[in-house]
Structure formats: structure tokens, C-alpha cells
Design a protein around this motif. Sequence first.
Motif, PDB file in Angstrom:
ATOM      1  N   TYR B 253       0.844  -1.202   0.000  1.00 54.32           N
ATOM      2  CA  TYR B 253       0.000   0.000   0.000  1.00 54.32           C
ATOM      3  C   TYR B 253       0.878   1.251   0.000  1.00 54.32           C
ATOM      4  N   VAL B 254       1.995   1.167   0.728  1.00 51.21           N
ATOM      5  CA  VAL B 254       2.924   2.310   0.780  1.00 51.21           C
ATOM      6  C   VAL B 254       3.538   2.547  -0.606  1.00 51.21           C
ATOM      7  N   ALA B 255       4.049   1.464  -1.221  1.00 50.38           N
ATOM      8  CA  ALA B 255       4.715   1.617  -2.521  1.00 50.38           C
ATOM      9  C   ALA B 255       3.730   2.175  -3.559  1.00 50.38           C
ATOM     10  N   ASP B 256       2.504   1.659  -3.589  1.00 49.62           N
ATOM     11  CA  ASP B 256       1.504   2.168  -4.527  1.00 49.62           C
ATOM     12  C   ASP B 256       1.167   3.627  -4.228  1.00 49.62           C
ATOM     13  N   ALA B 257       1.059   3.972  -2.939  1.00 43.78           N
ATOM     14  CA  ALA B 257       0.704   5.333  -2.559  1.00 43.78           C
ATOM     15  C   ALA B 257       1.791   6.320  -2.989  1.00 43.78           C
ATOM     16  N   VAL B 258       3.050   5.936  -2.767  1.00 44.03           N
ATOM     17  CA  VAL B 258       4.162   6.829  -3.122  1.00 44.03           C
ATOM     18  C   VAL B 258       4.130   7.104  -4.635  1.00 44.03           C
ATOM     19  N   ASN B 259       3.856   6.073  -5.423  1.00 40.84           N
ATOM     20  CA  ASN B 259       3.745   6.271  -6.872  1.00 40.84           C
ATOM     21  C   ASN B 259       2.556   7.143  -7.239  1.00 40.84           C
ATOM     22  N   GLU B 260       1.411   6.827  -6.649  1.00 39.86           N
ATOM     23  CA  GLU B 260       0.204   7.550  -7.025  1.00 39.86           C
ATOM     24  C   GLU B 260       0.230   9.003  -6.554  1.00 39.86           C
TER      25      GLU B 260
END
Lengths: 198, 617
Positions: B253-260
Amino acid sequence: MKATRLIIVAVGGQGNLLASKVLGEAALLSGLPVRMSEIHGMAQRGGVVESAIVFGDAKSTIISDGEADVLVGFEPSETLRALNKCHQNTTVITNMAPLPPFTVAIGRGTYPDLEQLKTLIRSKTKQLIAFDAVEMAESAGSVMAVNIVLLGALIRTGILPITREKLEAAIRTKTKASFVDVNLKAFALGFGVSADVQ
Amino acid sequence: MHKLLTDAPGEKMLLLGNEAIARGAIEAGVAFATTYPGTPSSEISLNLFQISHESDLYFEYSTNEKVALEVAAAAANSGIRTFCMMKHVGMNVCADPLMTLAYIGVKAGLVVLTADDPFMFSSQNEQDNRYYGKLSGLPILEPSSVEEAREMAIAAFELSESLGEPVILRTTTRINHSSAFVELGTIHPRKTKGDFTKDPFNKVAVPAVSRRLHVKLLERWQQAQTIAETSPFNFVEGDGSWGIVCSGVSYNYVADAVNELGIQAKTRILRLGFSHPTPPRRVKEFLAGCAKVLVVEEGEPFLEEATKTFAQEAELTLPIAGKGESLFSRLYEFDPAMVRGIIAGYFDLPYTAPRSPELGDVPEIPQRPPNLCAGCSHRATYYAVKKAAEGMDTIFPSDIGCYTLGFLPPLSMGDFVLCMGASVSTACGFSKATDKKVIAFIGDSTFFHSGMTGLVNAVFNNHNFTLVILDNGTTAMTGHQPHPGVDMTNLNRSGYGRVSIEAVVRAIGVEHVTVIKPYKVNKSIEAIKAALDHQGVSVIISQEMCTLYARSLKQLKVRAFQVTDKCKNHRDCINEIGCPAFFLDGERVQIDPNACVGCAVCAQICPENAITPVKEK
């Protein structure tokens, strides 16, 4: 590739998990990254089974409220219940043949009116593709093929970068040999449902 | 051949997290596996059970998790790679051997898997078992993905062997029940026969020995921490000054959030997959490059506490947050949008949350709660007990299994559910502490798991209650695993013993024991009435095979029933037993012939005798 998020909701026993498996296999054949998760703890005891399938570049395997790009419902009231997963650009595909929950069957709860259900979903999302997938599955040879009928309608929308051929190939390898013909027929019938059917 | 035995390194296969874990264990050369089934771990053991039929892998369904770990401890101390798996609450059951096995250690790799269940999809609590690592001093590996679950299963065996102590592999439901493509590796040969070398001054945990063993445990803990410092499972992504520390599924969730959120250049992520002992140097180096840190983890503030401690040691005063108001909760599971929103809030980023449609005008949708199946023998037993106890002031302690669902209306049988086996022991307490009639319910598998000791207690202390053992011939809730009372020839397996529940109950000294067939309604009610009249401990054993299990064994002889014109709409069938085969067609009660299995319980209670078998065509 930007992520496309698909939620499938069904009642235990409707073949949601097999549908997810076939889609996953078709994604592999298409070179499309895919991750999914499922909640099926009490499925055999009549509960709801929800699968989240994320295609493209994302690590998460679950889909938050308001973030499903496509919602496929195997049962109309469950489709309606999952509407919180959608946003205004979501495409919703639903079977319209109800499986009333036991609470309704014994008179403790009212099943939603199907016409009102369609109007509600249509007014809150981009498009609704609603049809009787049970009838189609029966004419394909088995009521068990409802899941594959709905995959047909899903692939027809073109929202997922998965072709008809790849999905048919996945049906051939991932569904029971004795069901392949029925499933291919069911898929073709579902694929024949055009996006403007409402 | 079982698909997880596919000998094709490099091939990609769509696997469930639990299959990936089983595959990892097989690749690591696991030769001995023990378990007590429990969601969300059950598919790991199911696959190993199947694999044991066609290979020299030894697998057993043990009576409970404590037994499973003790059996495993001996195998690992005999030099055989051993896997012991369970759901999170199972770890409580085996906490006793776990704590001291950490002292004694192992000779060959022993991996103890705990499958935690944030949000309690199918559990009675959502405890965070990383604290068992802290409590026992054992290392923890926590995968973030299905692929990594396979890798970590292998690495856990190697780590265990190099340290000489068990390693905890900790998953959460979203790892166990997610699927992804997993690249297969090489299957290493199994070493199936071991040997035990006598070494009492290191293996017999008496005080004088344990005092030395504790010292050794702390040395191994230190060694594990050193390995964690350079473990590839602990890595940093990015070099911005906003720090995020995470583990398990939260990392996704963190990795996706940082990208988004488009903040890749501003952030750095520390993913701790080898999360205990948490490596201090690694964390301090990470903190030194940060201006502000957020710890993202489901459950308890395990890494947050470690991170704050290390910051204090390094005299770093940067803000570090995790759990708290407008931050993360200790409750339930996380989801991508929630994590994205909290990251945005903490680092003061503009952010619009995803918008669900306005649902104010959607009518109330009837709930679809899980229910006992059509024809379930538990329903029949509950009905009979209810009738037999009519007019009595009752307490119904119940237990963990399908039958727990009997607490729902219309049966409403279940007043107190605590943990596996507790129905019997809480019945002891209720019967002494109150003047009510106490009738407890326990399943067959749960009785063997931890109900027997409570019953011994009841006989010894002369308690006064009736125990109803719901014997459906399998462990139904988790997917029909065998237990010591099961006839293994049903599963085409030979070489097993079989323990009779009735013989056990009689041997314990229960004087009033009756075996009933719950589909025979009146006879069952009479037998239960007699048991309730008995002063002291009485036991009813209600025997009828789980209908789903019988169907899977092709032993179910379905004969559907129908509601005939004699029906006067009393609706006792719906209102008192509520079998899901019933439905209302307008005002008339009908039976779905595809759902009905022909248990005939409703036919026996219908006041008009209006329910009859469908005539064969």
C-alpha cells in the motif's frame, strides 16, 4: 501500465474463484501483470465471496472503496451491495437472476426491486450491462457456467487488455475437461452481450 | 502429480499465497510437517497433506497446536527439516513449548508459521503475533507478497538451521489468500530419517540447564540481529527525506501510494521483512537521512516502538509517528486508499480521497449472513436440545466451529464463546457460579483439540452440566480435515488408528453418556431430557456426518422433501429451525429441491404432517 481494478462479487458456490483463476491465467498468457485476493472464509455456508483483481503495475492486492474500475456481480443484490467499491466512471456488469438471501426467504428482509436496482446503478456509474446470465448459462448447457458467461461480457467491453482468444485458451487449460465445451459456449454467449444491453 | 511437486525451475505458476508457502517448504526439502487446521492457514497444510500421499514427506494433522509443535520439536531435534503451521490463535495453544524450545533450539531447520487474521475474517480476535517473536526471542520473517512468501519459506529453513533455533514465519490473511504468479525454484531432496544424539545437559530443561540455555538464546538473538542488519529482506527504496517504515502487506500500500502521490523523489521506504530482531544499525542509518518518519503497519505498533527506541539511542529527535488519532489504527486491516490518505496527511500533501457514489437513496439490502447448511445435523441437535430444555433457565456455552453459527436466530443456541475447548471448562464455571441449567456444545475435532481436559476437570470436581458433543465425523469449518475420531478409510488412507469419542468420555468417568442420531427428533429429545435430569456431568454424543463432507465422499443419499397442500402455514419449520432450503413463495412456504438433502427434521416437527418426500419419477 496503469492499474485496472476489478471486483467480482458472488454468493458462495457461484464459481467466483474459478472465474478469477481463468482471468489470471488469461492475463499470464497476455503478459499482463496481475494480482488478486479473495475472501471466502464462510463461502460454503452461503456467505458472499469477493475477489479483487488488480491488472497492471500495482503491488496491492485489494481494492479500496471508490476505486474499482469494473464491478462484475454474479447476483443482483450483491452487485448493489458492492456499489461502494465503484466510482462515477466504473463499468458494472451484473447477472440479473436473483438468489435471495435466506433472510428474505423467511420473510426477514425485502429483496430490492430489480428495475429500481438497475436505475440506481446506472445513475451512479458510467455504464451498466445487466442481463440474465443464468438463462444464458442454461442454454450453454449448465447453470454452473454463469461465471464464464459473465467473463464473456467482461472481455467484450474491452476494458481489460485481454483478447477473446487468450481467454478461451485459459478456459481450455483451467476449467474441467468435461466442461470446456459448455464453458466455451457460455463464454461466446456472454461475449455476444453488447455493451448497450441494459 | 501434485502441481506443487512440478520439477520445472523457472516456470511461472499462478499460486495462492498458501500454495506458494507450501511450495517454498517443498523446495527447501521439508521432510516433516505438523499442523492443526485453522483459517487462514489451512491450504498450506491441505497441500502438504496431499503431497504426503505421493511422496516420502511425513505429514500429520495433530490433535492441537501444542501437540503439533512438540512433535515438530522432536523431529527438528533429530535433524529433519520440519514445518509446523497454524493460525494465529493456535500460537497461544503452543506458546508453552515455543518459549522453552527457543531455549533448547533445534538441529535441523524448524519453521513455525503463524497466519494472523487482521479484521477477523474468520477468527475470534486479531492479535498481532509478532509479539511472540519478542516474547520467545525467536526471529520473524514477514512476507509482503505471494512471491516473497515462497522465498521466505525457503530462507526461514536456512536461517533456522544456521541459528539452531526455530524461526517464525508470520503471514496475514491478505498474503495467505492472495494469488500471483510465482516463479518455481529447484526442489531440494528431502532427508526423511534423522537421529537423536543424547545431550541431556543441553536438551533437558531443568533449572540448572535452562539458566545456561537462556544465555545461549540471548547469544543467538544477537546473532540473528546481526544477520537482520544485512538481510536482503530488509531494504531501502528511494533517498528522499520523508521516511516510511513498513512491513508485510502494508509495504504494498505504501509503494503504490508513493507512486500515485508522485512523491518518489521525496520519500525513502524502509521495508523490514526480517522484522525481529529489528536491526538497530539499519534503522538508525535510515533515520539519519530523514526529516520526518511514518511507520505503516497493521496491528500493534511493533516496528514503531522499535524505531522510536533506536532514534532515542541515536539521539535523533525527528518526528516519528505511526498509530494515533488521524494516523493509523490498531484495528482491522489496512487498504490502499486509507494508507495513501494518511501518508498525504502526515506529509502535508494535497489529496482528494476516492469518491464512492452517494448511496443515500439505495434501499436497505437484506444481509446474507453465513448459515448452517441445508440439512446440517447441528441444526437438528440444537432443535432437540431447545425442546428438551424448554421452560428451563439455561446458559449455552459453545465452542469454535461451524456450530458456533447456532448462536444466530432462530436457533439462538450459544451464549458464551471464548476459544477452542472453552465450552467445557466455562460450563464448569457457569454451573458453579450460577443456579442456571448449563448445556455446553463442542464439535468432535474441538473435543479432541482441547475439550477432553475440561471434561476430566468436570468429572473430578463434580460439576453439574450437560455436554453435547456434535460429532459430524470431520473438521468441517476449515475444509474437512481429519481428526483422531475420523474413519480414515473414507479418505482412502490406511495405517491410522481411530479414537472413539464415546470410549474416551466413558473412560474419563462420565456416568451418563448417550449417543443420539439427531435426525430422529423425538428420540433425541427424550434422550437429552434424561441427560438434563442427571445430577453431575452428563454427555450427549450427537452423531451424523457433515452433509457437505458426505456429499464429497459420495455417501449422501439425497431425497428431497416438499411442502404439500396440507400446510396450514404455521411456519414452525421456518421459525424454529430455519433451514436455508425453505423459501417463501408469496405467502406459501416451499422447499428448494436442489438444496434439500432429505434430513426430514422439518417433516417431523410440522404440526400438520404437511412435509413429505418428493415422489421418485
